[in-house]
Design an enzyme around this catalytic site. Structure first.
Site, mmCIF file in Angstrom:
data_model
loop_
_atom_site.group_PDB
_atom_site.id
_atom_site.type_symbol
_atom_site.label_atom_id
_atom_site.label_comp_id
_atom_site.label_asym_id
_atom_site.label_seq_id
_atom_site.Cartn_x
_atom_site.Cartn_y
_atom_site.Cartn_z
ATOM 1 N N PRO A 90 49.238 -6.430 -2.538
ATOM 2 C CA PRO A 90 49.597 -7.629 -3.285
ATOM 3 C C PRO A 90 49.356 -8.886 -2.460
ATOM 4 C CG PRO A 90 51.367 -6.018 -3.330
ATOM 5 C CD PRO A 90 50.390 -5.565 -2.304
ATOM 6 N N GLU A 91 48.547 -9.758 -2.970
ATOM 7 C CA GLU A 91 48.424 -11.096 -2.400
ATOM 8 C C GLU A 91 49.107 -12.028 -3.390
ATOM 9 O OE1 GLU A 91 44.548 -11.999 -0.819
ATOM 10 O OE2 GLU A 91 44.182 -9.926 -0.272
#
Length: 271
Positions: free
Chosen positions: A2-3
């Site tokens: 996850p960014e």
DNA sequence: AGATGTCCCTGGAAGC
DNA sequence: TGCTTCCAGGGACATC
């Protein structure tokens, strides 16, 4: 992994539904990155007021205190009226009047930390050093350039550090630098204002496009409502070593910077 | 203080 | 087929 886009898509997928819900039970699995910071039972009876985001942290604002949630790299949040019994990788769960919020995180790089207020030392430690939000007015080309002028390391590593601008992880850093035509290895301080302007625009473009697409980079990403509406991102360079550049057909190269892989096009991206 | 390296963790892929 | 090894990554922390 996850960014920022994935975290934001996750937030949007359950923020409205959980707002106003009262916590009825808490389940804690294996230890995460840091201790919860309070007795799980102490959360029972509190109300979730809102879900905000700072960098890659989700801030679950309670009527008393805040839960800081980080997805690490394998973390996933689910929020549903009911969920199957917690499995071995389900390490935190809030049962509320409106549904169950569950953190599923096989690699346990994630974290759930309770702080009484955002002035708390732990909150300051986790959030205090974060750079500006890339999708707000606070992220401006001129100040971005001025900040980069003070940094000697390679631009890719400066972006990843997150203390100038948050949310640009390993994948989007490579993509934004490609879009801006900048070699990842160039010292940050050597970037002209004009190139910083292009990089600034590229970062916004890459991140906002990913959010529109529902969090695009992850093979295994799904938002908290279980929509696996993820797209395998149309990566221009990331993960494409040896393949043809989509623009100029040169061979995409891969190198290591600070134990991380970086992908770039040797023809499109100038030093 | 700024830059660099290390470590946390485990599923999946690659190598033998 | 089954074992071992390597790799992915965010970011705090230790070390130079």
């Amino acid at each position: 992994m996850p960014e920022l886009p994935e975290v934001e898509v996750t937030r949007m997928s359950f923020a409205d539904r959980i707002a106003g819900a009262e916590v009825r039970a808490v389940h804690v699995g294996k230890p995460l990155r840091w201790p919860l910071g309070c007795a799980p039972q102490a959360l029972v009876g509190r109300t979730v007021l809102a879900v905000r985001r700072r960098g890659k942290y989700l801030l679950l604002e309670l009527d008393r205190g805040v839960l800081l949630i980080h997805l690490g790299m394998s973390g996933r949040l689910l929020f549903a009226p009911t969920l199957p019994a917690a499995g071995v990788h389900d390490h935190f769960e809030l049962s509320t009047g409106r549904g169950v919020l569950r953190l599923h995180d096989p690699r346990r790089f994630g974290a759930v930390v309770f702080v009484p207020t955002l002035d708390d030392p732990m909150a300051r430690k986790l959030l205090g050093g974060l750079g500006v939000e890339p999708l707000t007015e606070a992220f401006a080309p001129q100040s971005f350039h001025a900040q980069l002028q003070k940094r000697q390391p390679a631009i890719k590593q400066v972006l990843l550090a997150g203390d100038i601008v948050v949310g640009v992880g390993n994948i989007y850093a490579s993509e934004a630098l490609f879009m801006a035509g900048i070699r990842p290895t160039i010292s940050a301080r050597r970037l002209s204002l004009a190139r910083c302007v292009r990089l600034h625009a590229a970062i916004r473009e890459v991140l906002s496009r990913a959010i529109e697409r529902g969090g695009s980079t992850l093979r295994d990403f799904s938002s908290a409502d279980g929509q696996n509406g993820y797209f395998q991102m149309e990566a221009m360079v990331y993960g494409r070593e040896g393949l043809e550049c989509r623009v100029c057909h040169a061979s995409i190269k891969c190198l290591r910077q600070g134990q991380r892989s970086t992908f770039f096009c040797p023809r499109c991206q100038k030093s």
